[in-house]
Scaffold this active site. Structure first.
Site, PDB file in Angstrom:
ATOM      1  N   THR A  41       0.870  -1.170   0.000  1.00 25.49           N
ATOM      2  CA  THR A  41       0.000   0.000   0.000  1.00 25.49           C
ATOM      3  C   THR A  41       0.908   1.222   0.000  1.00 25.49           C
ATOM      4  O   THR A  41       1.567   1.517   0.996  1.00 25.49           O
ATOM      5  CB  THR A  41      -0.929   0.014   1.226  1.00 25.49           C
ATOM      6  N   LYS A 100      -7.276   1.546  -3.443  1.00 26.90           N
ATOM      7  CA  LYS A 100      -6.986   1.187  -2.052  1.00 26.90           C
ATOM      8  C   LYS A 100      -7.216   2.384  -1.132  1.00 26.90           C
ATOM      9  O   LYS A 100      -7.673   2.239   0.000  1.00 26.90           O
ATOM     10  CB  LYS A 100      -5.548   0.689  -1.927  1.00 26.90           C
ATOM     11  N   LYS A 120      -0.379   5.522   8.316  1.00 27.96           N
ATOM     12  CA  LYS A 120       0.427   5.617   7.098  1.00 27.96           C
ATOM     13  C   LYS A 120      -0.483   5.669   5.875  1.00 27.96           C
ATOM     14  O   LYS A 120      -0.320   6.517   4.986  1.00 27.96           O
ATOM     15  CB  LYS A 120       1.387   4.422   7.008  1.00 27.96           C
TER      16      LYS A 120
END
Length: 288
Positions: free
Chosen positions: A96, A171, A239
């Site tokens: 990711t 995502k 994050k």
């Protein structure tokens, strides 16, 4: 197929294992050699001391590392994967990361005569271990068609979303939706406790109606019990949300709830909960 897997964290370790169990010839690399040795001991296959050596002869090289810089560190340089890959080989990134780094690496891959897909996953550690991840992919159709049967080793859903970077953008949408939902669930469970309701009975009822969600089914009861020492870590979620908020600045999207929930997660981190599950948004409500 001869494949390589770079990065054997809580996601990569089981994902690479599924590749081996599905009959692929797998070579692994991990920054910690002990983790790679453990994987080989459990699953067989082989390990290599650098990404470049691991990638030699592979038809597809998979990666699942921590962030943009980690990804660059395994891709570029004399010991990087691209240096070891043969012309026509395909690099599939499950990290990711930002859409920006996906486009950057795609351009470098084209220049090197390689294929590239950005393919972040959703489903967490349990999804990786059970081979039931959702994979959102950016890239070109021919590369997707080539990788799809191999990705199916650990995926229950895999979709090409658009050109390079589109997988990462998808995502981001996934994480934006989760963030607001988890906060709402935490507030709902907190309200139920304050109102004197039986939380377990409540979940039995409302999980059958319009409020139902994966988070409710899988995290509602552990929220009520104050159990957070498992699952997808707050550090990782922050994050990811940082990536979402940075991309929103670039494309002009308004993410007021996401920005607020990010700050709630910052509060959890300050309490020492960086490794707690994302459902720990409940904790600052019950212990203000």
């Amino acid at each position: 197929m001869k494949v390589t897997f770079l990065g054997l964290g809580v996601m990569g370790f089981p994902m690479a294992g599924h590749l081996k169990r599905n009959g692929h010839e797998v070579t692994v690399y991990n920054r910690s050699g002990a983790k790679a040795a453990k994987w080989v001991e459990i699953h067989g296959g082989a390990s290599a001391p650098t990404p470049g050596q691991a990638a030699k002869g592979a038809e597809i090289v998979f990666a699942c590392v921590g962030n943009d810089d980690d990804l660059r560190s395994v891709v570029y340089g004399d010991d990087g994967a691209f240096a070891g890959m043969s012309q026509g080989a395909l690099f599939v990134d499950h990290t990711t990361a930002s859409a920006e780094v996906a486009r950057e690496i795609d351009a470098a891959a084209i220049k090197a005569g390689l294929g590239f897909l950005d393919a972040p996953v959703s489903g967490g550690q349990a999804g990786a271990e059970n081979g039931k991840l959702t994979v959102m992919v950016g890239g070109v159709q021919k590369d997707f068609d080539r990788a799809r049967p191999v990705i199916d080793s650990y995926a229950r859903a895999c979709e090409l979303m658009g050109p390079a970077g589109a997988g990462q953008l998808a995502k981001m949408v996934n994480q934006i939706c989760i963030a607001g939902l988890v906060q709402a669930l935490a507030e709902g469970m907190h309200f139920a406790q304050k109102a004197g309701l039986d939380g377990n009975k409540l979940l039995d009822v409302i999980s059958k109606g319009a409020a139902q969600s994966w988070q409710m089914e899988n995290r509602g009861r552990t929220m009520l019990e104050g159990k957070f020492d498992f699952g997808f870590a707050v550090d990782w979620m922050r994050k990811d949300l940082g990536i979402c908020l940075a991309e929103a600045k670039r494309n002009g999207a308004q993410l007021p709830v996401t920005a607020l929930v990010d700050q709630f997660y910052a509060r959890v981190q300050k309490r020492g909960g960086g490794r707690w599950d994302t459902s720990s948004l409940m904790q600052p409500l019950t212990e203000p």
